[in-house]
Scaffold this active site. Structure first.
Site, PDB file in Angstrom:
ATOM      1  CE1 TYR A 128     125.269 -18.640 116.020  1.00  0.00           C
ATOM      2  CE2 TYR A 128     122.920 -18.489 115.533  1.00  0.00           C
ATOM      3  CZ  TYR A 128     124.196 -17.940 115.492  1.00  0.00           C
ATOM      4  OH  TYR A 128     124.377 -16.705 114.953  1.00  0.00           O
ATOM      5  CB  SER A 152      90.334  -7.361 115.375  1.00  0.00           C
ATOM      6  OG  SER A 152      90.285  -6.903 114.107  1.00  0.00           O
ATOM      7  CD  GLU A 186      94.800 -16.658 125.731  1.00  0.00           C
ATOM      8  OE1 GLU A 186      95.987 -16.703 125.487  1.00  0.00           O
ATOM      9  OE2 GLU A 186      93.924 -17.259 125.089  1.00  0.00           O
ATOM     10  CE  LYS A 235      92.149  -7.564 122.997  1.00  0.00           C
ATOM     11  NZ  LYS A 235      92.981  -6.397 122.787  1.00  0.00           N
ATOM     12  CG  ASP A 247      97.359  -2.494 125.929  1.00  0.00           C
ATOM     13  OD1 ASP A 247      97.148  -2.554 124.701  1.00  0.00           O
ATOM     14  OD2 ASP A 247      97.165  -1.483 126.610  1.00  0.00           O
ATOM     15  CE1 TYR A 260      97.450 -13.746 120.138  1.00  0.00           C
ATOM     16  CE2 TYR A 260      98.724 -12.740 121.893  1.00  0.00           C
ATOM     17  CZ  TYR A 260      98.095 -12.652 120.664  1.00  0.00           C
ATOM     18  OH  TYR A 260      98.115 -11.480 119.977  1.00  0.00           O
ATOM     19  CE  LYS A 316      89.439  -4.591 124.205  1.00  0.00           C
ATOM     20  NZ  LYS A 316      89.216  -3.269 123.730  1.00  0.00           N
ATOM     21  CB  CYS A 322      79.303  24.555 106.607  1.00  0.00           C
ATOM     22  SG  CYS A 322      80.998  23.960 106.449  1.00  0.00           S
ATOM     23  CB  CYS A 361      81.782  26.165 102.589  1.00  0.00           C
ATOM     24  SG  CYS A 361      80.354  25.130 102.904  1.00  0.00           S
ATOM     25  CB  CYS A 412      78.508  21.078 105.456  1.00  0.00           C
ATOM     26  SG  CYS A 412      78.981  22.027 104.020  1.00  0.00           S
ATOM     27  CB  CYS A 451      82.212  22.185 101.774  1.00  0.00           C
ATOM     28  SG  CYS A 451      82.850  22.353 103.455  1.00  0.00           S
TER      29      CYS A 451
HETATM   30  S1  IVH Z   1      93.787 -14.147 120.007  1.00  0.00           S
HETATM   31  C1  IVH Z   1      92.027 -14.731 115.872  1.00  0.00           C
HETATM   32  N1  IVH Z   1      94.743 -13.845 122.409  1.00  0.00           N
HETATM   33  O1  IVH Z   1      94.232  -8.584 120.704  1.00  0.00           O
HETATM   34  C2  IVH Z   1      92.280 -14.092 117.156  1.00  0.00           C
HETATM   35  N2  IVH Z   1      94.742 -11.957 120.954  1.00  0.00           N
HETATM   36  O2  IVH Z   1      91.808  -7.437 119.552  1.00  0.00           O
HETATM   37  C3  IVH Z   1      93.711 -13.878 117.389  1.00  0.00           C
HETATM   38  N3  IVH Z   1      95.728  -9.962 121.916  1.00  0.00           N
HETATM   39  O3  IVH Z   1      95.246  -8.593 117.366  1.00  0.00           O
HETATM   40  C4  IVH Z   1      93.961 -13.142 118.601  1.00  0.00           C
HETATM   41  N4  IVH Z   1      96.251 -10.828 123.866  1.00  0.00           N
HETATM   42  O4  IVH Z   1      97.050  -8.452 119.148  1.00  0.00           O
HETATM   43  C5  IVH Z   1      94.468 -13.248 121.237  1.00  0.00           C
HETATM   44  N5  IVH Z   1      95.608 -13.735 124.541  1.00  0.00           N
HETATM   45  C6  IVH Z   1      95.339 -13.146 123.380  1.00  0.00           C
HETATM   46  C7  IVH Z   1      95.652 -11.792 123.131  1.00  0.00           C
HETATM   47  C8  IVH Z   1      95.327 -11.240 121.900  1.00  0.00           C
HETATM   48  C9  IVH Z   1      96.292  -9.746 123.107  1.00  0.00           C
HETATM   49  C10 IVH Z   1      95.571  -8.936 120.862  1.00  0.00           C
HETATM   50  C11 IVH Z   1      96.039  -9.355 119.501  1.00  0.00           C
HETATM   51  C12 IVH Z   1      94.870  -9.152 118.585  1.00  0.00           C
HETATM   52  C13 IVH Z   1      94.030  -8.223 119.363  1.00  0.00           C
HETATM   53  C14 IVH Z   1      92.579  -8.395 118.984  1.00  0.00           C
END
Ligand code: IVH
Length: 718
Positions: A49, A95, A127, A129, A131, A239, A327, A432, A435, A456, A462
């Site tokens: 399905y 994060s 791997e 990251k 966006d 991931y 990054k 300021c 104020c 200030c 203020c």
């Molecule tokens: S691992 C506990 N792997 O990046 C960690 N995050 O800055 C879980 N993101 O909120 C995240 N590619 O939205 C992981 N290959 C990747 C990713 C990835 C993009 C994002 C994800 C996370 C943010 C953290």
């Protein structure tokens, strides 16, 4: 009659073939839906399905002009929602910490080794990251039951109906070792090509355009009408994972491979490394390939491959210790600095902002950049060293802007050759602008250094500070009042409807008695006004930490607010302590300083706040309107929850950091010294005076094995 579903890839179908197949699919899927929902015996497996629905989506993605009103992809949601339900993640969505240079990466790897006391580098996976935006998919007995956005990491939004329209997301997990409960996490994204096509269509229709694929993906996933989401070609890479009733593999690489077997798309550029040079080479190779990839990426994510090591590393408050994001360098562009404006923050900081000639940096139009403080404008950094080779910034200058991800753009450089002859050096105000109070640079109480920020001194008089405090109060991580955003706060403050936080909660009552009702105001109506009052009422019962954070006390950020809430437990206890603190009570001050994460600066800020009668007045008025809820204990169902634990001697199975992190994860408080308040002492070989003292006080003592026997498997949890 042709044989459907056909085996031809969707892209190779002619429009006629596509239409014929879509017609067949619509009828066939409807038939199976009726069999299923009508309680009859289904004729096909869930997986079959699932395949039909995916085929339908795949063809519709290639031929959006053929999507019919009655398409199965449009029927998913049936009715549009009027808002998303909130979902609490069973395991928070974290994060990642960042690395910006090769050295940062080396440091990351070394910190992992240090934490684990390893002599060799544990292997890392690497791997791209992606966006996009992260999504958590929950499967029970192999079936997709819910999909949630990240939200603030703890609470997200239920977007299940929309997730079901994404072809890369299986409804059913197929393959070996599928645990009963599976939460798969990954990134929703839109390809660059699909983004360009969508914008071209919007432009042709005279509609506003999206700025980049990520925003478009986010906007598409958060459509209340899933029929709209269905028409947006969203994709998904898996991931990571959240709650799992079992983790069937031992490494990150193997787990991701397993996700692939279950039917998810995983990123083909993922590799494993044990050597720094090779890892960095892979990073640079991905960077080279970046522009040619069909989707946007903003870096490379490294994760400790061995899941047992990940478990030992655990997490900080907001990010795992076992991963980091390397990054890509920020994108840059030249533009004109039109003007320098001063903004006044919640705590009175005067922050200069650069108003720019709009310029596109990495696909996003930038009109503002932060200038930090007056020294920065003059060409001096926080450390007293020159920035931009000491060149100052003036209105009219040609400046280089840098934008990295979602952080506020920065002014990196200025071209003096292009400086207009009549450009004048910027004079930073000493009063300021809102104020008129003196604006001063304070001396730091502990370091004796002059603060870079001018503030200030108007405090409660203020108006700019008052408005910013209100915006903070209703903000997402504080009271999060729906329908009361910055714009409304500005307007209500201007018109004298709200002057402080307590006024928000009397707004509804006053409105009922007023002649000029909110519903009659420009931009408001019966329904929106009623909704706002409802949203306000819904926040009368509020988590204690949100309340404490919402007060907007200087130096009391979210984490500190959580620490305070956890330590005091109830608003009554917190209020009593703060009243005493303001009265100079030394014992309360000492208690405060004993809380993990609270230092002299925070203690002083709290004291200062509660020593101001006007603050206390608003605080009390607020508490007569709302009911902050007792703080949840970190973990209450573990053998050490709520206990104070001391580790001493040399630990052999875990490092001191690890021990502390583990105990805290299990709801215990870790202290460095033994006192009558200590509940448990964990002593390794070589323990001395602390062990002796604990024995004298009759405190329970354990060795490391005893500790593990006590906390058992729980200690190893991710
Ligand atoms: S691992 C506990 N792997 O990046 C960690 N995050 O800055 C879980 N993101 O909120 C995240 N590619 O939205 C992981 N290959 C990747 C990713 C990835 C993009 C994002 C994800 C996370 C943010 C953290």
């Amino acid at each position: 009659m042709p044989d459907f579903p056909s085996t031809k890839p969707a892209e190779t179908l002619t429009p006629e073939e596509a239409e014929a197949e879509l017609t067949w699919l619509a009828a066939e899927i409807l038939r199976h839906d009726e069999l299923y929902h009508g309680g009859d015996q289904p004729e096909i497996s869930d997986a079959a399905y699932d395949a039909l629905r995916r085929r339908n989506l795949a063809i519709e993605q290639v031929h959006p002009e053929l999507i019919r009103e009655t398409s199965p992809s449009r029927r998913v949601g049936f009715v549009a929602l009027d808002k998303f339900e909130k979902v609490t993640h069973s395991i928070p969505m974290l994060s990642l910490s960042n690395a910006f240079s090769d050295e940062d990466v080396a440091d990351f790897w070394e910190s992992v080794m240090r934490f684990l006391k390893l002599d060799e580098r544990p292997a890392l996976s690497a791997e791209p990251k992606i966006d996009g935006l992260s999504l958590s998919l929950r499967y029970e007995n192999g079936k997709l039951v819910s999909a949630a956005t990240r939200g603030d990491g703890t609470v997200g939004e239920n977007v299940t109906e929309n997730a079901r329209t994404i072809a890369d997301i299986p409804y059913v997990l197929d393959g070996e070792d599928v645990p009963e409960i599976v939460e798969v996490r990954g990134e929703v994204y839109m390809t660059k090509q699909a983004f360009a096509a969508l914008n071209a269509k919007l432009e042709a229709d005279g509609k506003p355009l999206y700025v980049n694929p990520r925003n478009t993906a986010a906007g598409s996933l958060r459509q209340l009408d899933s029929a709209i989401t269905a028409q947006r070609p969203l994709r998904f890479f898996a991931y990571a994972w959240g709650e799992m009733s079992a983790v069937p593999r031992a490494t990150q690489m193997e787990m991701v491979a397993l996700l692939g077997q279950w039917g998810f798309k995983t990123n083909p550029l993922m590799r494993r490394f044990s050597e720094l040079r090779a890892l960095l080479d892979h990073y640079h190779a991905i960077e080279e390939e970046r522009a040619a990839l069909p989707y946007d990426i903003d870096g490379v994510v490294y994760k400790v491959d061995d899941l047992a090591l990940q478990g030992r590393l655990g997490m900080r408050s907001n990010s795992p210790r076992w991963a980091t994001a390397h990054k890509f360098p920020a994108e840059k562009a030249w533009t004109i600095l039109k003007q320098i404006e001063i903004q006044i923050g919640r705590t009175g900081a005067l922050t200069p902002v650069a108003r720019l000639e709009p310029v596109t940096v990495g696909g996003v139009v930038v009109t503002n950049a932060t200038l930090h403080n007056e020294d920065y404008i003059r060409g001096i950094g926080n450390d007293g060293q020159p920035v931009r080779d000491g060149k100052d910034l003036r209105a009219g200058d040609t400046v280089m802007i840098q934008r990295a991800g979602d952080v506020i753009p920065q002014v990196l450089d200025v071209d003096l050759e292009k400086r207009p002859a009549d450009a004048v050096a910027f004079t930073f105000p000493t009063r300021c602008p809102a104020c008129g109070s003196h604006a001063v640079r304070e001396e730091n109480r502990t370091t004796g250094k002059i603060d870079a920020v001018r503030r200030c001194t108007g405090g409660l008089i203020c108006p700019a500070q008052a408005v910013e405090r209100l915006k903070h109060f209703v903000g997402r991580n504080a009271f999060d009042i729906e329908g009361l955003g910055d714009k409304q706060v500005d307007a209500f403050y201007q018109d004298g409807l709200i002057a402080n936080a307590a006024d928000i909660f009397t707004l509804g009552e006053r409105d009922r008695r007023s002649l000029k009702r909110l519903k009659d105001r420009e931009g408001w109506g019966e329904t929106s006004a009623a909704k706002l009052f409802e949203a306000i009422d819904a926040r009368r019962a509020i988590a204690l930490h949100r309340f404490v954070f919402g007060l907007g006390i200087r130096h009391v950020g979210e984490q500190t607010a959580k620490d305070l809430a956890r330590a005091y437990g109830t608003v009554e206890a917190f209020s009593e302590a703060m009243e005493k603190l303001a009265g100079g009570d030394e014992a309360v001050r000492a208690d405060l300083l004993a809380i993990d994460g609270i230092g002299g600066t925070v203690a002083f800020a709290l004291e200062e706040f509660f020593a101001e009668p006007r603050n206390v007045e608003v605080y009390r008025a607020l508490l007569s309107e709302i009911r902050p809820q007792p703080a949840e204990q970190a973990a209450s169902d573990t053998p050490v929850a709520g206990k104070t634990v001391v580790f001493t001697g040399s630990l052999e199975k875990m490092t001191r950091d690890e021990a502390k992190a583990m105990a805290e994860r299990l709801g215990a408080k870790v202290s460095g010294s033994v006192s009558a308040k200590t509940d448990l002492l964990v002593a390794g070989p070589g323990a001395g005076s602390k062990l002796k003292k604990a024995q004298e006080l009759g405190i329970e003592t354990l060795d490391e094995d005893g500790w593990f026997a006590l906390v058992g498997q729980m200690g190893q949890m991710r």
